[in-house]
Design an enzyme around this catalytic site. Structure first.
Site, PDB file in Angstrom:
ATOM      1  N   LYS A  90     -17.486  42.425  34.893  1.00  0.00           N
ATOM      2  CA  LYS A  90     -18.685  41.582  34.863  1.00  0.00           C
ATOM      3  C   LYS A  90     -18.978  41.183  33.422  1.00  0.00           C
ATOM      4  O   LYS A  90     -18.076  40.830  32.695  1.00  0.00           O
ATOM      5  CB  LYS A  90     -19.863  42.315  35.521  1.00  0.00           C
ATOM      6  CG  LYS A  90     -19.490  42.744  36.943  1.00  0.00           C
ATOM      7  CD  LYS A  90     -20.447  43.711  37.555  1.00  0.00           C
ATOM      8  CE  LYS A  90     -19.810  44.376  38.754  1.00  0.00           C
ATOM      9  NZ  LYS A  90     -20.558  45.416  39.358  1.00  0.00           N
ATOM     10  N   ASP A 112     -22.766  51.277  44.718  1.00  0.00           N
ATOM     11  CA  ASP A 112     -23.719  50.733  45.690  1.00  0.00           C
ATOM     12  C   ASP A 112     -23.316  50.992  47.141  1.00  0.00           C
ATOM     13  O   ASP A 112     -24.167  51.171  48.014  1.00  0.00           O
ATOM     14  CB  ASP A 112     -23.912  49.230  45.454  1.00  0.00           C
ATOM     15  CG  ASP A 112     -22.601  48.458  45.423  1.00  0.00           C
ATOM     16  OD1 ASP A 112     -21.530  49.092  45.433  1.00  0.00           O
ATOM     17  OD2 ASP A 112     -22.652  47.213  45.374  1.00  0.00           O
TER      18      ASP A 112
END
Ligand code: ADP
Ligand code: MG
Length: 473
Positions: free
Chosen positions: A174, A210
């Site tokens: 990212k 997550d």
């Protein structure tokens, strides 16, 4: 008996009067419409990759990491206390306080912080010092500084977990690229930074991603939850596996553990090449990490819109769409998003959304045929995505042999796409008519889930302390 998934909803039909054009479009889309044989083979390959990933010595590497999350126990609703969670690596960085009381939903306090670019790209120690100062600020502004808090750390980057509270960073992704962190334990770095900051009684007790957080969050409200699924920017899944089926590590004393499949990368070793189309290859070529994340590039939020865009360009170039002239916008990377797919898939009969999106793309006066073709392409891509996800989920359900399983799901693709959820549900039902299952939205696994994992970690610590005390008697 009619087969449940044989309707136009599950097998999109292109309704064009021009039969030649219809056939020509369908020909271009053929490979996107998976056959029964394709589906059987996907399932076979997924199962063999899972076995390989769990094996001690495999004859070739699997594209499925099958990571140990070191979570052998799920919350059962009796959790009691206040837990901190830190969520780094998603769209926002957050500090969260989760107050759990038995039998209650749980209170939730959250504060968002933005991580400035020089910290995202600078020395790692400075980044972790910043994280610690955000925790400090959060506690101070809520007048909580004196209390002790266990903390669950959602660190959404590729890592290898060595324990529930040891996560070694493999590589930054990212917008992060800090020096001195790859190969280090993110938990230790955060605990050290908390110690440097001082005056805080906070202990990082768990690190997770997550997907794991989503399963744990689901289990808190529904004890049948045994699968966690992310359908957002990317895609991943985790599930409860029996310990005796995991060859690669010994874990005495526990019967099950959550395995993080890391299925976004399924097929990176070529095992899914038989379903890849030229459009998938085009999406891959234009992506940040070429030749990786094969599976999620078939459907996930970051890619589904792009996939449709490449198909539309091809149809245009073949003279089958927009009078054969693609607009500048259509030829621009990212001009058509997955949210657009949702908009078109959920359109009314007047085609209001489709018209609006096409206008934005530079086609102010589309013909009816153009509208029908665009809608059909979106439907075909959606169905393929829901199909491949449902196929892998069916595999997991079959493997677990539980009478009833809830699949906890988070992510915008699941939440906002008007058809994806129902399609998945129907395809699984079709593949496993005897299996009871439910797809359940479990929002914020990376926040609330992390707090719950901290609660589980604390329980595990207490259990092992009790065991040691008993041994010393
Ligand atoms: P993250 O994966 O970063 O945690 P989300 O679960 O919100 O965040 O997923 C974001 C992704 O969802 C984006 O890639 C975007 O393309 C996609 N998305 C956003 N809105 C929609 C929508 N209405 N329908 C389908 N996908 C959407
Ligand atoms: Mg998310």
């Amino acid at each position: 008996m009619t087969i449940l998934t044989d309707s136009p909803f599950h097998k999109p039909q292109l309704q064009l009067d021009d039969r030649l054009k219809k056939r020509a479009v369908e020909k271009i889309l053929t490979k996107l419409c998976l056959t029964h044989e394709n589906i059987c083979k996907i399932r076979e390959v997924f199962e063999s990759e899972m076995r390989l990933g769990l094996a001690r010595n495999s004859y070739r590497p699997s594209s499925l990491q099958m990571e140990n999350t070191f979570i052998p126990k799920l919350p059962d609703g009796t959790e009691n206390g206040d837990f901190l969670a830190l969520d780094l690596g998603g769209t926002n960085f957050r500090v969260i306080l989760l107050s759990l009381r038995p039998g209650q939903e749980g209170d939730f306090l959250v504060k968002y912080y933005s991580v400035p670019e020089h910290l995202r790209m600078g020395p790692g120690e400075q980044l972790f010092d910043f994280l610690a100062s955000c925790i400090y600020h959060f506690l101070e502004s809520n007048e909580l500084l004196g209390n002790y808090y266990p903390l669950g750390f959602t660190f959404s980057f590729p890592m290898i977990q060595k324990a529930l509270d040891v996560g070694i960073l493999l590589t930054w992704t990212k917008s992060f690229n800090c020096s001195g962190v790859v190969g280090q334990d993110a938990v230790k770095m955060l605990n050290d930074a908390i110690a440097r900051k001082g005056n805080m009684n906070v202990d990082v007790v768990a690190v997770l991603n997550d997907t794991t957080g989503t399963l744990v969050k689901g289990a808190y409200t529904d004890p049948d939850t045994a699968i966690g699924l992310i359908l957002g920017t990317g895609s991943n899944a985790c599930y409860l596996e029996r310990i005796d089926r995991i060859e690669k590590w010994d874990k005495p004393g526990v019967t099950e553990v959550i395995i993080d499949i890391e299925w976004g990368a399924f097929g990176d070793n070529g095992v899914l090449d038989f379903i890849k189309t030229d459009f998938d290859r085009a999406v891959d070529c234009n992506s940040l990490l070429v030749h990786s994340f094969t599976f999620e590039k078939l459907f996930a939020g970051k890619y589904m819109g792009e996939l449709v865009r490449h198909i539309l360009i091809k149809l245009c170039r073949e003279g089958l769409l927009f009078g054969g002239a693609p607009s500048e916008t259509l030829l621009t990377f990212g001009s058509f998003t997955t949210a657009d797919v949702s908009g078109i898939e959920g359109d009314n009969d007047d085609g209001e959304n489709t018209r609006k999106i096409l206008r934005r793309l530079g086609f102010a006066y589309p013909y009816t045929d153009d509208m029908l073709i665009v809608r059909h392409v979106c439907a075909v891509v959606t169905v393929r995505g829901a199909r491949v996800v449902a196929t892998c989920l069916s595999s997991l359900l079959d493997r677990m042999v539980k009478p009833e399983v809830t699949i906890a799901v988070d992510g915008s693709l699941f939440k906002h796409h008007p058809k994806f959820q129902r399609l998945m549900n129907d395809f699984i039902g079709d593949m496993l008519p005897e299996q009871k299952f439910k797809l359940m939205l479990a929002e914020d696994g990376s926040g609330k889930g992390a707090g719950l994992v901290a609660a589980v970690a604390l329980k595990l610590r207490e259990d092992s302390k009790k065991l040691i005390a008993k041994d010393n008697l």
